[in-house]
Design a protein around this motif. Structure first.
Motif, PDB file in Angstrom:
ATOM      1  N   ARG A 153       0.819  -1.231   0.000  1.00  9.71           N
ATOM      2  CA  ARG A 153       0.000   0.000   0.000  1.00  9.71           C
ATOM      3  C   ARG A 153       0.846   1.271   0.000  1.00  9.71           C
ATOM      4  NH1 ARG A 153      -2.708   0.818   5.984  1.00  9.71           N
ATOM      5  NH2 ARG A 153      -0.770   0.996   7.144  1.00  9.71           N
ATOM      6  N   ALA A 249       3.534  14.069  -8.534  1.00  5.20           N
ATOM      7  CA  ALA A 249       3.709  12.944  -7.618  1.00  5.20           C
ATOM      8  C   ALA A 249       2.734  13.026  -6.457  1.00  5.20           C
ATOM      9  CB  ALA A 249       5.138  12.899  -7.087  1.00  5.20           C
ATOM     10  N   GLY A 308      12.874  12.974  -8.904  1.00  2.07           N
ATOM     11  CA  GLY A 308      12.659  11.525  -8.852  1.00  2.07           C
ATOM     12  C   GLY A 308      13.813  10.758  -8.260  1.00  2.07           C
TER      13      GLY A 308
HETATM   14  O1  UT7 Z   1       8.280  10.454  -8.165  1.00  2.00           O
HETATM   15  C1  UT7 Z   1       9.177  10.321  -7.130  1.00  2.00           C
HETATM   16  C2  UT7 Z   1       8.775  11.228  -6.077  1.00  2.00           C
HETATM   17  N1  UT7 Z   1       7.851  10.584  -5.186  1.00  2.00           N
HETATM   18  C3  UT7 Z   1       7.309  11.332  -4.289  1.00  2.00           C
HETATM   19  O2  UT7 Z   1       7.515  12.515  -4.305  1.00  2.00           O
HETATM   20  C4  UT7 Z   1       6.451  10.716  -3.217  1.00  2.00           C
HETATM   21  C5  UT7 Z   1       6.869  11.301  -1.907  1.00  2.00           C
HETATM   22  N2  UT7 Z   1       6.159  10.854  -0.747  1.00  2.00           N
HETATM   23  C6  UT7 Z   1       4.829  11.041  -0.573  1.00  2.00           C
HETATM   24  O3  UT7 Z   1       4.139  11.483  -1.456  1.00  2.00           O
HETATM   25  C7  UT7 Z   1       4.257  10.780   0.797  1.00  2.00           C
HETATM   26  O4  UT7 Z   1       5.303  10.537   1.707  1.00  2.00           O
HETATM   27  C8  UT7 Z   1       3.253   9.605   0.842  1.00  2.00           C
HETATM   28  C9  UT7 Z   1       1.993   9.956   0.085  1.00  2.00           C
HETATM   29  C10 UT7 Z   1       3.874   8.355   0.261  1.00  2.00           C
HETATM   30  C11 UT7 Z   1       2.840   9.321   2.300  1.00  2.00           C
HETATM   31  O5  UT7 Z   1       2.391  10.500   2.910  1.00  2.00           O
HETATM   32  P1  UT7 Z   1       2.968  10.884   4.343  1.00  2.00           P
HETATM   33  O6  UT7 Z   1       2.368  12.177   4.732  1.00  2.00           O
HETATM   34  O7  UT7 Z   1       4.447  10.838   4.285  1.00  2.00           O
HETATM   35  O8  UT7 Z   1       2.435   9.710   5.194  1.00  2.00           O
HETATM   36  P2  UT7 Z   1       1.793   9.792   6.617  1.00  2.00           P
HETATM   37  O9  UT7 Z   1       2.846  10.082   7.620  1.00  2.00           O
HETATM   38  O10 UT7 Z   1       0.608  10.666   6.620  1.00  2.00           O
HETATM   39  O11 UT7 Z   1       1.267   8.327   6.782  1.00  2.00           O
HETATM   40  C12 UT7 Z   1       2.120   7.262   6.992  1.00  2.00           C
HETATM   41  C13 UT7 Z   1       1.259   6.153   7.529  1.00  2.00           C
HETATM   42  C14 UT7 Z   1       2.005   4.880   7.849  1.00  2.00           C
HETATM   43  O12 UT7 Z   1       1.392   4.297   8.983  1.00  2.00           O
HETATM   44  P3  UT7 Z   1       2.039   4.443  10.458  1.00  2.00           P
HETATM   45  O13 UT7 Z   1       3.386   3.821  10.349  1.00  2.00           O
HETATM   46  O14 UT7 Z   1       2.067   5.915  10.725  1.00  2.00           O
HETATM   47  O15 UT7 Z   1       1.077   3.696  11.320  1.00  2.00           O
HETATM   48  C15 UT7 Z   1       1.720   4.016   6.652  1.00  2.00           C
HETATM   49  O16 UT7 Z   1       1.735   2.637   6.964  1.00  2.00           O
HETATM   50  O17 UT7 Z   1       0.291   5.819   6.547  1.00  2.00           O
HETATM   51  C16 UT7 Z   1       0.332   4.445   6.289  1.00  2.00           C
HETATM   52  N3  UT7 Z   1       0.059   4.248   4.884  1.00  2.00           N
HETATM   53  C17 UT7 Z   1      -1.183   4.085   4.383  1.00  2.00           C
HETATM   54  N4  UT7 Z   1      -2.388   4.061   4.957  1.00  2.00           N
HETATM   55  C18 UT7 Z   1      -3.464   3.879   4.170  1.00  2.00           C
HETATM   56  C19 UT7 Z   1       0.946   4.195   3.862  1.00  2.00           C
HETATM   57  N5  UT7 Z   1       0.307   4.004   2.699  1.00  2.00           N
HETATM   58  C20 UT7 Z   1      -1.010   3.925   3.002  1.00  2.00           C
HETATM   59  C21 UT7 Z   1      -2.153   3.734   2.221  1.00  2.00           C
HETATM   60  N6  UT7 Z   1      -3.366   3.723   2.834  1.00  2.00           N
HETATM   61  N7  UT7 Z   1      -2.095   3.568   0.894  1.00  2.00           N
END
Ligand code: UT7
Length: 320
Positions: A153, A249, A308
């Protein structure tokens, strides 16, 4: 000021199949609400079973050629930005050249992952400015889904497939004012596909791995910095920008970059909601979508940005 490269055509291609957030809710423990609030993505397109990345590149190239009445025999170089070639070799640029039937012109792939299109624009501009080419077809095309584990996920909700094309030609008027490129190989651990073919076997994890938070932070920092830098280098101000066309992204990265430039969101092209992150295709797809919808008009000043894996990042300031 007589030596520029100018965008004379754009095109794009999106595969038919759409994967919605609701579809993903059935595959992994996620929700439409989480995906939209954390990334801004509502859906992404997924390449067909019998379709290849070079098919997508070809369709985007044909769209650019036919919808802009380009004489394809005028194209004297092809660059395909991709990390998802059909084969280890030959390159997708060679496959594209063969399908377009355009002679013995140079053709090569360029891999800077999600910044690939920005690297290709800067490379093509340098070839044109040094008279090594006059008209260059650039295609950003990636089937990211080929490298996505649909039980993970952390990644499967973010990426999609597609292709975007641009044709650059020598011009006496601007054109590309300038480009800037960077890389930091220390980003390797946060974002990679390490799997490879060795002795007929897949060695290493053949799926995208991403530690989202450090990638997010590096993207915001690098894209904000490079925007200021390219404006300064080309003697422009942020008030002059008509459109910011950033890598698609995450809407929060896009908003942070726009905020840094004090640009209102109505001057930012956003397609991440419909396309997800399509790697090297993301910026040319956004560009073509905005041109076709009539938002971007001839004479507008465009700031294109990419970030990236690598990490790599780049920007171009362009008079359309
Ligand atoms: O093209 C290359 C460039 N790529 C990017 O720029 C992507 C960069 N990163 C991001 O866009 C963000 O970091 C994400 C969208 C991947 C994640 O957002 P975030 O604000 O960093 O995440 P968050 O702290 O709000 O949430 C993290 C939590 C984790 O759970 P715990 O460990 O806090 O309990 C993940 O397990 O969200 C959980 N999580 C999800 N929950 C529901 C991760 N993926 C998912 C999901 N659905 N799909």
């Amino acid at each position: 000021m007589t030596n520029f490269s100018k965008i004379i055509a754009t095109g794009s291609y999106l595969p038919e199949k759409i994967l919605s957030n609701q579809d993903l809710e059935k595959l992994v423990d996620t929700s439409d609400e989480w995906i939209i609030s954390r990334s801004g993505i509502k859906q992404r397109h997924i390449i067909g079973e019998n379709e290849s990345p070079s098919d997508m590149a070809y369709n985007a190239a044909i769209d650019a050629i036919t919808s802009n009445n380009i004489d394809k025999s005028s194209i004297d170089m092809i660059i395909v930005a991709t990390f998802t070639s059909d084969a280890v070799f030959p390159s997708n640029a060679c496959l594209l050249q063969q399908r377009l039937g355009i002679g013995s012109i140079p053709a090569f792939d360029l891999n800077a992952v999600c910044s690939g299109f920005l690297y290709a624009i800067a490379t093509a501009d340098a070839y044109i400015k040094t008279n090594m080419a006059k008209t260059i077809l650039i295609v950003g095309a990636d089937a990211v889904s080929h490298y996505i584990d649909y039980t993970d996920r952390n990644t499967c909700v973010l990426f999609g497939d597609g292709a975007g094309a641009v044709i650059l030609q020598h011009s006496n008027e601007p054109g590309i004012y300038g480009s800037e490129l960077h890389a930091d190989g220390n980003g390797e651990e946060a974002l990679h596909v390490k799997g490879q073919l060795k002795q007929g076997k897949i060695v290493g994890h053949p799926f995208v791995y991403m530690d989202g938070k450090p990638v997010f932070k590096a993207a915001v920092k690098s894209l904000s910095h490079i925007a200021t830098s390219i404006l300064k280098k080309t003697n422009h101000t942020k008030e002059q920008i008509d459109w910011l066309i950033p890598h698609q992204a995450n809407i929060r990265i896009i908003e942070a970059t726009a905020n840094h430039l004090s640009l209102p969101m109505d001057k930012v092209i956003v397609t991440v909601d419909k396309h997800g992150n399509t790697a090297a295709a993301s910026v040319p797809l956004a560009l073509d979508t905005a041109i076709k919808s009539g938002k971007i008009k001839r004479g507008d000043l465009l700031l294109l940005e990419g970030f990236g894996a690598g990490f790599t990042w780049g920007a171009s300031l362009i008079r359309y």
